[in-house]
Write a protein that holds these residues in place. Structure first.
Motif, PDB file in Angstrom:
ATOM      1  N   ARG A 172     -35.410 -27.349  35.554  1.00  0.00           N
ATOM      2  CA  ARG A 172     -34.447 -26.986  34.505  1.00  0.00           C
ATOM      3  C   ARG A 172     -34.334 -28.104  33.472  1.00  0.00           C
ATOM      4  O   ARG A 172     -34.340 -27.847  32.272  1.00  0.00           O
ATOM      5  CB  ARG A 172     -33.070 -26.700  35.095  1.00  0.00           C
ATOM      6  CG  ARG A 172     -32.017 -26.400  34.022  1.00  0.00           C
ATOM      7  CD  ARG A 172     -30.664 -26.114  34.604  1.00  0.00           C
ATOM      8  NE  ARG A 172     -30.629 -24.917  35.398  1.00  0.00           N
ATOM      9  CZ  ARG A 172     -30.477 -23.690  34.911  1.00  0.00           C
ATOM     10  NH1 ARG A 172     -30.352 -23.512  33.618  1.00  0.00           N
ATOM     11  NH2 ARG A 172     -30.443 -22.653  35.704  1.00  0.00           N
ATOM     12  N   VAL A 173     -34.251 -29.335  33.935  1.00  0.00           N
ATOM     13  CA  VAL A 173     -34.149 -30.470  33.009  1.00  0.00           C
ATOM     14  C   VAL A 173     -35.412 -30.565  32.158  1.00  0.00           C
ATOM     15  O   VAL A 173     -35.342 -30.745  30.945  1.00  0.00           O
ATOM     16  CB  VAL A 173     -33.887 -31.780  33.784  1.00  0.00           C
ATOM     17  CG1 VAL A 173     -33.994 -32.979  32.866  1.00  0.00           C
ATOM     18  CG2 VAL A 173     -32.509 -31.745  34.436  1.00  0.00           C
ATOM     19  N   ALA A 174     -36.582 -30.418  32.786  1.00  0.00           N
ATOM     20  CA  ALA A 174     -37.835 -30.494  32.041  1.00  0.00           C
ATOM     21  C   ALA A 174     -37.936 -29.369  31.011  1.00  0.00           C
ATOM     22  O   ALA A 174     -38.335 -29.607  29.863  1.00  0.00           O
ATOM     23  CB  ALA A 174     -39.023 -30.434  33.005  1.00  0.00           C
ATOM     24  N   ASN A 175     -37.559 -28.160  31.392  1.00  0.00           N
ATOM     25  CA  ASN A 175     -37.644 -27.032  30.467  1.00  0.00           C
ATOM     26  C   ASN A 175     -36.611 -27.117  29.351  1.00  0.00           C
ATOM     27  O   ASN A 175     -36.857 -26.655  28.245  1.00  0.00           O
ATOM     28  CB  ASN A 175     -37.456 -25.710  31.221  1.00  0.00           C
ATOM     29  CG  ASN A 175     -38.622 -25.394  32.119  1.00  0.00           C
ATOM     30  OD1 ASN A 175     -39.714 -25.936  31.970  1.00  0.00           O
ATOM     31  ND2 ASN A 175     -38.397 -24.511  33.067  1.00  0.00           N
ATOM     32  N   THR A 176     -35.458 -27.680  29.645  1.00  0.00           N
ATOM     33  CA  THR A 176     -34.391 -27.750  28.651  1.00  0.00           C
ATOM     34  C   THR A 176     -34.572 -28.912  27.688  1.00  0.00           C
ATOM     35  O   THR A 176     -34.383 -28.756  26.479  1.00  0.00           O
ATOM     36  CB  THR A 176     -33.019 -27.874  29.345  1.00  0.00           C
ATOM     37  OG1 THR A 176     -32.860 -26.772  30.230  1.00  0.00           O
ATOM     38  CG2 THR A 176     -31.892 -27.892  28.340  1.00  0.00           C
ATOM     39  N   PHE A 177     -34.947 -30.058  28.199  1.00  0.00           N
ATOM     40  CA  PHE A 177     -34.963 -31.255  27.361  1.00  0.00           C
ATOM     41  C   PHE A 177     -36.353 -31.714  26.949  1.00  0.00           C
ATOM     42  O   PHE A 177     -36.479 -32.552  26.070  1.00  0.00           O
ATOM     43  CB  PHE A 177     -34.231 -32.398  28.074  1.00  0.00           C
ATOM     44  CG  PHE A 177     -32.815 -32.061  28.401  1.00  0.00           C
ATOM     45  CD1 PHE A 177     -31.876 -31.919  27.397  1.00  0.00           C
ATOM     46  CD2 PHE A 177     -32.417 -31.848  29.697  1.00  0.00           C
ATOM     47  CE1 PHE A 177     -30.565 -31.589  27.684  1.00  0.00           C
ATOM     48  CE2 PHE A 177     -31.116 -31.518  30.006  1.00  0.00           C
ATOM     49  CZ  PHE A 177     -30.188 -31.386  28.992  1.00  0.00           C
ATOM     50  N   ARG A 178     -37.393 -31.230  27.599  1.00  0.00           N
ATOM     51  CA  ARG A 178     -38.734 -31.677  27.259  1.00  0.00           C
ATOM     52  C   ARG A 178     -39.613 -30.556  26.736  1.00  0.00           C
ATOM     53  O   ARG A 178     -40.818 -30.696  26.651  1.00  0.00           O
ATOM     54  CB  ARG A 178     -39.415 -32.305  28.489  1.00  0.00           C
ATOM     55  CG  ARG A 178     -38.818 -33.611  28.875  1.00  0.00           C
ATOM     56  CD  ARG A 178     -39.790 -34.705  29.234  1.00  0.00           C
ATOM     57  NE  ARG A 178     -41.193 -34.436  29.239  1.00  0.00           N
ATOM     58  CZ  ARG A 178     -42.040 -34.877  28.299  1.00  0.00           C
ATOM     59  NH1 ARG A 178     -41.605 -35.550  27.279  1.00  0.00           N
ATOM     60  NH2 ARG A 178     -43.323 -34.627  28.397  1.00  0.00           N
ATOM     61  N   ALA A 179     -39.059 -29.413  26.361  1.00  0.00           N
ATOM     62  CA  ALA A 179     -39.857 -28.269  25.925  1.00  0.00           C
ATOM     63  C   ALA A 179     -40.673 -28.613  24.679  1.00  0.00           C
ATOM     64  O   ALA A 179     -41.855 -28.287  24.596  1.00  0.00           O
ATOM     65  CB  ALA A 179     -38.954 -27.066  25.661  1.00  0.00           C
TER      66      ALA A 179
END
Length: 179
Positions: free
Chosen positions: A159-166
């Motif tokens: 979730r963090v990767a998809n939300t903040f690193r997209a």
């Protein structure tokens, strides 16, 4: 080069897994809000006890002069935690790609600030001749456990990767296609 009869190469791939501020990510947000409220409450003690703080700053005797350092440590660390928590909240809701590193810095800063407060409490207790706060060990244990849980979460969570690193992930894919 593509022709109108050929489909364009899709360089952006939809990320798999949860996206957005939700799920377990709510707990660090609540922790940041709680840290802001608690720190403001603790810093309010400086305002409400201003006559005593003023006496420490002026330093009428040796004990008051000795209390300057613990007071400064506690105040500076409290202000730093307050500012850092506000920055973290802002970056979380702005979905900045710096969030994982910033939250790591926040949790490490919380450990340092808690250890600094414990040290300041011990200095004040030895100067005044009173006992230390019995909750010091639990406070340190609490922030160490929080750091041990949430630092890996911010670096490993889908979730963090998809939300903040997209955006960075899409750029990484485009760069990878060039080379």
């Amino acid at each position: 080069m593509t022709y109108s009869s050929q489909p364009a190469l899709n360089t952006y791939q939809k990320s798999e897994g949860p996206v957005g501020i939700g799920g377990w990510l709510i707990l660090p947000i609540l922790h940041l809000c709680g840290a802001i409220i608690l720190t403001l409450h603790n810093l309010y003690g400086i305002v409400s006890e201003w006559t005593g703080i003023k006496a420490i700053i002026e330093g009428g005797n040796d004990k008051l002069v000795a209390l300057r350092l613990p007071l400064a440590i506690s105040s500076i660390l409290g202000i730093a935690v307050l500012i850092l928590a506000c920055i973290c909240l802002h970056r979380l809701f702005a979905r900045s790609p710096t969030v994982p590193r910033l939250m790591t810095f926040f949790y490490m800063g919380m450990v340092v600030a808690t250890l600094g407060d414990v040290a300041a409490d011990n200095m004040m207790s030895s100067i005044v001749g009173s006992s230390t706060d019995p909750d010091n060990f639990l406070d340190v244990l609490r922030v160490v456990i929080a750091a041990a849980i949430w630092i890996p979460y911010f670096h490993r969570s889908r979730r963090v990767a998809n939300t903040f690193r997209a955006r960075e992930a899409a750029v990484d894919r485009k760069i990878g296609e060039v080379f």
